[in-house]
Design a protein around this motif. Structure first.
Motif, PDB file in Angstrom:
ATOM      1  N   GLU A  76       0.814  -1.212   0.000  1.00 46.66           N
ATOM      2  CA  GLU A  76       0.000   0.000   0.000  1.00 46.66           C
ATOM      3  C   GLU A  76       0.851   1.268   0.000  1.00 46.66           C
ATOM      4  O   GLU A  76       0.447   2.292  -0.535  1.00 46.66           O
ATOM      5  N   SER A  77       2.055   1.204   0.589  1.00 47.53           N
ATOM      6  CA  SER A  77       2.919   2.378   0.667  1.00 47.53           C
ATOM      7  C   SER A  77       3.590   2.712  -0.661  1.00 47.53           C
ATOM      8  O   SER A  77       4.166   3.783  -0.825  1.00 47.53           O
ATOM      9  N   VAL A  78       3.530   1.816  -1.637  1.00 48.64           N
ATOM     10  CA  VAL A  78       4.132   2.034  -2.955  1.00 48.64           C
ATOM     11  C   VAL A  78       3.100   2.705  -3.848  1.00 48.64           C
ATOM     12  O   VAL A  78       1.973   2.240  -3.960  1.00 48.64           O
ATOM     13  N   ASP A  79       3.489   3.795  -4.493  1.00 46.51           N
ATOM     14  CA  ASP A  79       2.553   4.574  -5.298  1.00 46.51           C
ATOM     15  C   ASP A  79       2.438   4.035  -6.728  1.00 46.51           C
ATOM     16  O   ASP A  79       2.596   4.767  -7.685  1.00 46.51           O
ATOM     17  N   LEU A  80       2.212   2.740  -6.849  1.00 44.91           N
ATOM     18  CA  LEU A  80       2.017   2.099  -8.148  1.00 44.91           C
ATOM     19  C   LEU A  80       0.914   1.068  -8.000  1.00 44.91           C
ATOM     20  O   LEU A  80       0.726   0.500  -6.928  1.00 44.91           O
ATOM     21  N   GLY A  81       0.193   0.803  -9.069  1.00 46.68           N
ATOM     22  CA  GLY A  81      -0.923  -0.121  -8.983  1.00 46.68           C
ATOM     23  C   GLY A  81      -0.554  -1.561  -9.266  1.00 46.68           C
ATOM     24  O   GLY A  81       0.469  -1.857  -9.878  1.00 46.68           O
ATOM     25  N   ALA A  82      -1.425  -2.454  -8.834  1.00 44.15           N
ATOM     26  CA  ALA A  82      -1.284  -3.877  -9.141  1.00 44.15           C
ATOM     27  C   ALA A  82      -1.580  -4.080 -10.624  1.00 44.15           C
ATOM     28  O   ALA A  82      -2.232  -3.257 -11.257  1.00 44.15           O
ATOM     29  N   GLY A  83      -1.085  -5.179 -11.159  1.00 44.43           N
ATOM     30  CA  GLY A  83      -1.355  -5.453 -12.561  1.00 44.43           C
ATOM     31  C   GLY A  83      -0.861  -6.804 -12.991  1.00 44.43           C
ATOM     32  O   GLY A  83      -0.376  -7.606 -12.185  1.00 44.43           O
ATOM     33  N   SER A  84      -0.991  -7.056 -14.295  1.00 42.54           N
ATOM     34  CA  SER A  84      -0.521  -8.317 -14.859  1.00 42.54           C
ATOM     35  C   SER A  84      -0.075  -8.078 -16.298  1.00 42.54           C
ATOM     36  O   SER A  84      -0.434  -7.071 -16.915  1.00 42.54           O
ATOM     37  N   MET A  85       0.726  -9.033 -16.802  1.00 41.57           N
ATOM     38  CA  MET A  85       1.241  -8.917 -18.154  1.00 41.57           C
ATOM     39  C   MET A  85       1.586 -10.306 -18.671  1.00 41.57           C
ATOM     40  O   MET A  85       2.249 -11.072 -17.977  1.00 41.57           O
ATOM     41  N   PRO A  86       1.135 -10.658 -19.891  1.00 40.84           N
ATOM     42  CA  PRO A  86       1.539 -11.939 -20.459  1.00 40.84           C
ATOM     43  C   PRO A  86       3.012 -11.880 -20.852  1.00 40.84           C
ATOM     44  O   PRO A  86       3.521 -10.837 -21.269  1.00 40.84           O
ATOM     45  N   LEU A  87       3.708 -13.004 -20.716  1.00 37.48           N
ATOM     46  CA  LEU A  87       5.119 -13.109 -21.080  1.00 37.48           C
ATOM     47  C   LEU A  87       5.275 -14.168 -22.157  1.00 37.48           C
ATOM     48  O   LEU A  87       4.623 -15.213 -22.107  1.00 37.48           O
ATOM     49  N   THR A  88       6.161 -13.901 -23.132  1.00 36.21           N
ATOM     50  CA  THR A  88       6.461 -14.845 -24.193  1.00 36.21           C
ATOM     51  C   THR A  88       7.967 -14.991 -24.312  1.00 36.21           C
ATOM     52  O   THR A  88       8.687 -13.992 -24.337  1.00 36.21           O
ATOM     53  N   ARG A  89       8.448 -16.223 -24.377  1.00 35.70           N
ATOM     54  CA  ARG A  89       9.879 -16.491 -24.527  1.00 35.70           C
ATOM     55  C   ARG A  89      10.373 -15.881 -25.839  1.00 35.70           C
ATOM     56  O   ARG A  89       9.742 -16.016 -26.878  1.00 35.70           O
ATOM     57  N   LEU A  90      11.527 -15.206 -25.776  1.00 32.28           N
ATOM     58  CA  LEU A  90      12.119 -14.613 -26.967  1.00 32.28           C
ATOM     59  C   LEU A  90      13.173 -15.505 -27.603  1.00 32.28           C
ATOM     60  O   LEU A  90      13.362 -15.479 -28.813  1.00 32.28           O
ATOM     61  N   THR A  91      13.891 -16.275 -26.797  1.00 30.97           N
ATOM     62  CA  THR A  91      14.942 -17.138 -27.315  1.00 30.97           C
ATOM     63  C   THR A  91      14.904 -18.482 -26.597  1.00 30.97           C
ATOM     64  O   THR A  91      14.291 -18.612 -25.535  1.00 30.97           O
ATOM     65  N   LYS A  92      15.610 -19.445 -27.168  1.00 29.89           N
ATOM     66  CA  LYS A  92      15.711 -20.769 -26.547  1.00 29.89           C
ATOM     67  C   LYS A  92      17.123 -21.276 -26.757  1.00 29.89           C
ATOM     68  O   LYS A  92      17.657 -21.185 -27.865  1.00 29.89           O
ATOM     69  N   PRO A  93      17.749 -21.823 -25.723  1.00 28.99           N
ATOM     70  CA  PRO A  93      19.089 -22.388 -25.909  1.00 28.99           C
ATOM     71  C   PRO A  93      19.063 -23.484 -26.970  1.00 28.99           C
ATOM     72  O   PRO A  93      18.124 -24.280 -27.037  1.00 28.99           O
ATOM     73  N   GLN A  94      20.104 -23.534 -27.785  1.00 33.18           N
ATOM     74  CA  GLN A  94      20.183 -24.543 -28.832  1.00 33.18           C
ATOM     75  C   GLN A  94      20.183 -25.943 -28.238  1.00 33.18           C
ATOM     76  O   GLN A  94      20.849 -26.210 -27.234  1.00 33.18           O
TER      77      GLN A  94
END
Length: 99
Positions: A76-94
């Motif tokens: 509550e003391s942080v002046d930013l709101g709760a939220g969500s975001m989808p994540l997608t992998r950008l790379t994969k180890p060979q």
């Protein structure tokens, strides 16, 4: 254990780092997050001058090898709101395959 470093911006456009450590259980990573204040850049770094300020929590739910959902809840003391975001992998180890 796991670690996360989140580089973002405050609502007024200042740089903002959020860091934390957590655990992975049943494809869900849970983190307690903090920000830092104080300290100086090397070579004059003074680690004793750094203060860790509790920020909130982050949960990352992995749906498969390439997708996840990040959900954060600041204190509550942080002046930013709760939220969500989808994540997608950008790379994969060979040579790594997903089930």
């Amino acid at each position: 254990g796991m670690v996360v470093a989140w580089y973002t911006y405050t609502p007024d456009g200042n740089y903002y780092w959020i860091v934390g450590s957590g655990t992975l259980t049943d494809n869900v990573a849970s983190f307690d997050l903090s920000t830092t204040a104080g300290g100086t850049f090397p070579p004059s770094a003074q680690p004793d001058g750094i203060t860790y300020l509790p920020w909130g929590s982050l949960t990352i739910s992995f749906t498969d090898c390439n997708h996840a959902l990040a959900e954060w809840t600041p204190l509550e003391s942080v002046d930013l709101g709760a939220g969500s975001m989808p994540l997608t992998r950008l790379t994969k180890p060979q040579g790594v395959s997903c089930p």
